[in-house]
Write a protein that holds these residues in place. Structure first.
Motif, PDB file in Angstrom:
ATOM      1  N   VAL A 126     -56.427  41.125  38.887  1.00 13.53           N
ATOM      2  CA  VAL A 126     -57.016  40.140  39.824  1.00 13.53           C
ATOM      3  C   VAL A 126     -55.755  39.555  40.633  1.00 13.53           C
ATOM      4  O   VAL A 126     -55.921  39.345  41.626  1.00 13.53           O
ATOM      5  CB  VAL A 126     -57.656  39.187  38.983  1.00 13.53           C
ATOM      6  CG1 VAL A 126     -57.783  38.063  39.927  1.00 13.53           C
ATOM      7  CG2 VAL A 126     -59.090  39.815  38.513  1.00 13.53           C
ATOM      8  N   PHE A 127     -54.655  39.168  39.893  1.00 12.75           N
ATOM      9  CA  PHE A 127     -53.695  38.775  40.506  1.00 12.75           C
ATOM     10  C   PHE A 127     -52.958  39.615  41.494  1.00 12.75           C
ATOM     11  O   PHE A 127     -52.835  38.871  42.651  1.00 12.75           O
ATOM     12  CB  PHE A 127     -52.519  38.394  39.449  1.00 12.75           C
ATOM     13  CG  PHE A 127     -51.228  37.786  39.864  1.00 12.75           C
ATOM     14  CD1 PHE A 127     -50.968  36.336  39.592  1.00 12.75           C
ATOM     15  CD2 PHE A 127     -50.116  38.514  40.506  1.00 12.75           C
ATOM     16  CE1 PHE A 127     -49.737  35.722  40.187  1.00 12.75           C
ATOM     17  CE2 PHE A 127     -49.051  37.859  41.041  1.00 12.75           C
ATOM     18  CZ  PHE A 127     -49.118  36.483  40.851  1.00 12.75           C
ATOM     19  N   CYS A 128     -52.962  40.800  41.338  1.00 11.33           N
ATOM     20  CA  CYS A 128     -52.439  41.773  42.418  1.00 11.33           C
ATOM     21  C   CYS A 128     -53.219  41.727  43.544  1.00 11.33           C
ATOM     22  O   CYS A 128     -52.892  41.763  44.657  1.00 11.33           O
ATOM     23  CB  CYS A 128     -52.181  42.974  41.883  1.00 11.33           C
ATOM     24  SG  CYS A 128     -50.524  43.237  40.402  1.00 11.33           S
ATOM     25  N   VAL A 129     -54.606  41.646  43.177  1.00  9.65           N
ATOM     26  CA  VAL A 129     -55.468  41.822  44.332  1.00  9.65           C
ATOM     27  C   VAL A 129     -55.408  40.638  45.424  1.00  9.65           C
ATOM     28  O   VAL A 129     -55.275  40.623  46.549  1.00  9.65           O
ATOM     29  CB  VAL A 129     -56.744  42.035  43.817  1.00  9.65           C
ATOM     30  CG1 VAL A 129     -57.946  41.813  45.148  1.00  9.65           C
ATOM     31  CG2 VAL A 129     -57.221  43.435  43.538  1.00  9.65           C
ATOM     32  N   LEU A 130     -55.212  39.418  44.564  1.00 13.73           N
ATOM     33  CA  LEU A 130     -55.126  38.011  45.294  1.00 13.73           C
ATOM     34  C   LEU A 130     -53.655  38.202  46.192  1.00 13.73           C
ATOM     35  O   LEU A 130     -53.814  37.844  47.200  1.00 13.73           O
ATOM     36  CB  LEU A 130     -55.194  36.941  44.382  1.00 13.73           C
ATOM     37  CG  LEU A 130     -56.615  36.716  43.669  1.00 13.73           C
ATOM     38  CD1 LEU A 130     -56.406  35.790  42.662  1.00 13.73           C
ATOM     39  CD2 LEU A 130     -57.600  36.058  45.046  1.00 13.73           C
ATOM     40  N   TRP A 131     -52.868  38.549  45.226  1.00 14.06           N
ATOM     41  CA  TRP A 131     -51.333  38.708  45.915  1.00 14.06           C
ATOM     42  C   TRP A 131     -51.684  39.347  47.382  1.00 14.06           C
ATOM     43  O   TRP A 131     -50.872  38.988  48.389  1.00 14.06           O
ATOM     44  CB  TRP A 131     -50.377  39.164  44.977  1.00 14.06           C
ATOM     45  CG  TRP A 131     -49.070  38.729  45.717  1.00 14.06           C
ATOM     46  CD1 TRP A 131     -48.276  37.927  45.302  1.00 14.06           C
ATOM     47  CD2 TRP A 131     -48.256  39.558  46.662  1.00 14.06           C
ATOM     48  NE1 TRP A 131     -46.708  37.992  45.893  1.00 14.06           N
ATOM     49  CE2 TRP A 131     -46.942  39.161  46.776  1.00 14.06           C
ATOM     50  CE3 TRP A 131     -48.656  40.830  47.147  1.00 14.06           C
ATOM     51  CZ2 TRP A 131     -46.039  39.756  47.416  1.00 14.06           C
ATOM     52  CZ3 TRP A 131     -47.703  41.434  48.074  1.00 14.06           C
ATOM     53  CH2 TRP A 131     -46.153  40.859  48.277  1.00 14.06           C
ATOM     54  N   LEU A 132     -52.165  40.750  47.226  1.00 13.39           N
ATOM     55  CA  LEU A 132     -52.179  41.602  48.350  1.00 13.39           C
ATOM     56  C   LEU A 132     -52.749  41.192  49.528  1.00 13.39           C
ATOM     57  O   LEU A 132     -52.551  41.083  50.778  1.00 13.39           O
ATOM     58  CB  LEU A 132     -52.605  42.843  47.804  1.00 13.39           C
ATOM     59  CG  LEU A 132     -51.677  43.793  46.859  1.00 13.39           C
ATOM     60  CD1 LEU A 132     -52.433  44.804  46.335  1.00 13.39           C
ATOM     61  CD2 LEU A 132     -50.425  44.380  47.760  1.00 13.39           C
ATOM     62  N   SER A 142     -44.103  34.221  49.123  1.00 13.61           N
ATOM     63  CA  SER A 142     -44.376  32.901  48.227  1.00 13.61           C
ATOM     64  C   SER A 142     -45.669  32.308  48.430  1.00 13.61           C
ATOM     65  O   SER A 142     -46.239  31.933  47.186  1.00 13.61           O
ATOM     66  CB  SER A 142     -43.224  31.871  48.843  1.00 13.61           C
ATOM     67  OG  SER A 142     -43.682  31.424  50.093  1.00 13.61           O
ATOM     68  N   LEU A 143     -46.445  32.223  49.428  1.00 12.91           N
ATOM     69  CA  LEU A 143     -47.567  31.847  49.437  1.00 12.91           C
ATOM     70  C   LEU A 143     -48.647  32.600  48.694  1.00 12.91           C
ATOM     71  O   LEU A 143     -49.627  32.293  48.033  1.00 12.91           O
ATOM     72  CB  LEU A 143     -48.336  31.463  50.775  1.00 12.91           C
ATOM     73  CG  LEU A 143     -49.775  31.094  51.021  1.00 12.91           C
ATOM     74  CD1 LEU A 143     -49.613  29.688  50.582  1.00 12.91           C
ATOM     75  CD2 LEU A 143     -49.969  31.022  52.577  1.00 12.91           C
ATOM     76  N   SER A 144     -48.594  34.109  48.703  1.00  7.18           N
ATOM     77  CA  SER A 144     -49.277  34.877  47.989  1.00  7.18           C
ATOM     78  C   SER A 144     -49.123  34.764  46.430  1.00  7.18           C
ATOM     79  O   SER A 144     -50.329  34.646  45.813  1.00  7.18           O
ATOM     80  CB  SER A 144     -48.867  36.329  48.208  1.00  7.18           C
ATOM     81  OG  SER A 144     -49.024  36.540  49.627  1.00  7.18           O
ATOM     82  N   ALA A 145     -47.897  34.568  46.041  1.00  8.53           N
ATOM     83  CA  ALA A 145     -47.806  34.198  44.606  1.00  8.53           C
ATOM     84  C   ALA A 145     -48.466  32.630  44.046  1.00  8.53           C
ATOM     85  O   ALA A 145     -48.724  32.783  43.160  1.00  8.53           O
ATOM     86  CB  ALA A 145     -46.182  34.155  44.357  1.00  8.53           C
ATOM     87  N   LEU A 146     -48.204  31.944  44.967  1.00  7.24           N
ATOM     88  CA  LEU A 146     -48.802  30.448  44.553  1.00  7.24           C
ATOM     89  C   LEU A 146     -50.373  30.545  44.724  1.00  7.24           C
ATOM     90  O   LEU A 146     -50.908  30.040  43.540  1.00  7.24           O
ATOM     91  CB  LEU A 146     -48.405  29.447  45.775  1.00  7.24           C
ATOM     92  CG  LEU A 146     -46.741  29.161  45.542  1.00  7.24           C
ATOM     93  CD1 LEU A 146     -46.450  28.228  46.885  1.00  7.24           C
ATOM     94  CD2 LEU A 146     -46.366  28.485  44.525  1.00  7.24           C
ATOM     95  N   VAL A 147     -50.816  31.239  45.560  1.00  5.97           N
ATOM     96  CA  VAL A 147     -52.346  31.378  45.640  1.00  5.97           C
ATOM     97  C   VAL A 147     -52.816  32.221  44.422  1.00  5.97           C
ATOM     98  O   VAL A 147     -53.754  31.626  43.714  1.00  5.97           O
ATOM     99  CB  VAL A 147     -52.876  32.031  46.940  1.00  5.97           C
ATOM    100  CG1 VAL A 147     -54.275  32.474  46.937  1.00  5.97           C
ATOM    101  CG2 VAL A 147     -52.797  31.133  48.026  1.00  5.97           C
TER     102      VAL A 147
END
Length: 198
Positions: A126-132, A142-147
């Motif tokens: 889930v984290f990786c999908v959201l990051w991507l 950075s924003l991808s990691a924060l979200v």
């Protein structure tokens, strides 16, 4: 040694794993410029990418993630899930504040993913999908990691993993702290996008 008595040892083991500065090691072996002197000064994969060496950035991402996974799996095998979680916290602290580099480490994203892999792999997906998804639409690492990190504890809580949710709420706060300068640059519109060289 009882299981509870092992927890401080798990924290130390996790810290030692997490404090291995793979980004710095790989770039030094490759003969590139010291990554602490470019971009954000971080030793993580995003800053390694600013050297223009995608292979080094990929290697940094992989090894930084695996050190978190290794700490969690080893300590979990020795003393159970509580030790695994404590080791995960130690690994994250070790990456952010490595004693070998005067406590100036990386931002923690890859290690965060690696710890998730070791503790509850669906949350890592889930984290990786959201990051991507965020990176694809904004091109801000950075924003991808924060979200992704903001949503992860809620995902864990939703699926009933309350202890993990609490742990990753703490890790998310630490990750936001590590990204405090990025947050300022995002707010001012000065944050670098993925792929931009320093």
């Amino acid at each position: 040694m009882g299981l509870e008595a092992f927890l401080p040892v798990a924290l130390v083991i996790g810290y030692l794993f997490g404090s291995i500065p793979f980004g710095l090691i790989l770039t030094k072996l490759a003969g590139t410029q010291d990554i602490r002197s470019i971009g954000s000064g971080s030793i993580g994969a995003t800053n390694v990418l600013r050297t223009g060496r995608k292979s080094l950035a990929a290697g940094t991402l992989l090894f930084d993630a695996l050190k978190g996974t290794a700490a969690v799996v080893i300590c979990g095998y020795i003393a159970g899930p509580n030790a695994a979680m404590v080791a995960g916290l130690g690994a994250f602290l070790g990456h952010l504040f490595p004693v070998w580099l005067k406590f100036k480490g990386g931002k923690g994203v890859a290690v965060y993913i690696g710890i998730l892999l070791g503790l509850f792999w669906p949350a890592a997906v889930v984290f990786c999908v959201l990051w991507l998804a965020t990176a694809f639409t904004t091109r801000y690492s950075s924003l991808s990691a924060l979200v992704a990190s903001f949503i992860t504890p809620m995902f864990l809580w939703w699926f009933g993993h309350l202890a993990l949710s609490a742990l990753f709420a703490v890790l998310t706060l630490l990750l936001f702290y590590a990204h405090r300068e990025n947050i300022k640059r995002l707010q001012s519109g000065k944050e670098s996008r993925i792929g931009e060289k320093a």
